[in-house]
Design a protein around this motif. Structure first.
Motif, short mmCIF file in Angstrom:
data_model
loop_
_atom_site.label_atom_id
_atom_site.label_comp_id
_atom_site.label_asym_id
_atom_site.label_seq_id
_atom_site.Cartn_x
_atom_site.Cartn_y
_atom_site.Cartn_z
N THR A 93 0.83 -1.20 0.00
CA THR A 93 0.00 0.00 0.00
C THR A 93 0.86 1.25 0.00
N GLU A 94 1.98 1.21 0.70
CA GLU A 94 2.91 2.33 0.69
C GLU A 94 4.28 1.77 0.37
N PRO A 95 4.58 1.60 -0.92
CA PRO A 95 5.87 0.99 -1.26
C PRO A 95 7.04 1.88 -0.87
N THR A 96 8.09 1.24 -0.49
CA THR A 96 9.29 1.96 -0.12
C THR A 96 10.01 2.45 -1.36
N ARG A 97 10.79 3.46 -1.21
CA ARG A 97 11.60 3.96 -2.32
C ARG A 97 13.04 3.47 -2.17
N SER A 98 13.27 2.58 -1.24
CA SER A 98 14.60 2.04 -1.00
C SER A 98 14.97 1.04 -2.10
N LEU A 99 16.07 1.31 -2.78
CA LEU A 99 16.50 0.41 -3.84
C LEU A 99 16.94 -0.94 -3.28
#
Length: 188
Positions: A93-99
């Protein structure tokens, strides 16, 4: 060169509509067309294909020829089971932006999927060509992820990917049976 192309085509055929491409398409819908998402996905596709090619190169010389054929039949059968399973990917629902987190999710999705098992089967068949198989498999996985990142997304449901995966699963299951019979009984 032939095995490079064979690996590329096998991975493209087996990865269409796979869990990793669904993850990329879902993250693209939520995060936008972030180039780093595509670069991370392509890197993960390359790493997972290279690891499977390396495993095939290491395992094949350790086993007698009949055992290698039996293992190839087992790997192809597992790929058929993976393709026959329905693809259900729960999008965050709130994806992380961490690669790093994205890479971890993609690597776990790709570590035992049908496309990478196809690279393993080819590497068991031709262990001396592991580099070409790894490069071809990585490029094939990157092509499918590029399609998922650029074209798919909301319109993904209109493609008959489930039917495609089931047909390929049936063909792979038949191949696994024939290769297994040949390895066990020497029938063919």
């Amino acid at each position: 060169m032939d095995l490079f192309v064979a690996s590329l085509l096998v991975v493209c055929a087996l990865a269409l509509g796979g869990r990793d491409s669904m993850v990329i398409a879902g993250l693209r819908d939520r995060l936008g067309r972030a180039p780093l998402l595509l670069i991370t996905g392509c890197g993960c596709a390359g790493v997972s294909a290279a690891v499977m090619a390396w495993l095939g190169m290491i395992i094949a010389p350790l086993l007698p020829a009949g055992a290698v054929r039996a293992l190839i039949a087992l790997v192809i059968g597992l790929a058929a089971l993976d393709l026959a399973r329905p693809v259900r990917v729960r999008q965050p629902t709130e994806p992380t932006r961490s690669l790093g987190a994205m890479a971890l999710v993609l690597l776990t999705r790709q570590s035992g999927d049908a496309a990478r098992l196809g690279v393993l089967a080819l590497a068991l068949l031709a262990p001396g060509s592991a580099a070409a198989l790894g490069f071809g498999g990585g490029l094939g996985g990157a092509i499918v992820l590029l399609l998922a990142w650029s074209r798919w997304g909301q319109g993904l449901a209109r493609y008959p990917l489930t039917a495609w995966r089931r047909i390929i699963a049936l063909l792979l299951a038949l191949c696994a049976v024939f290769i297994g019979l040949e390895a066990r009984l020497g029938v063919f």
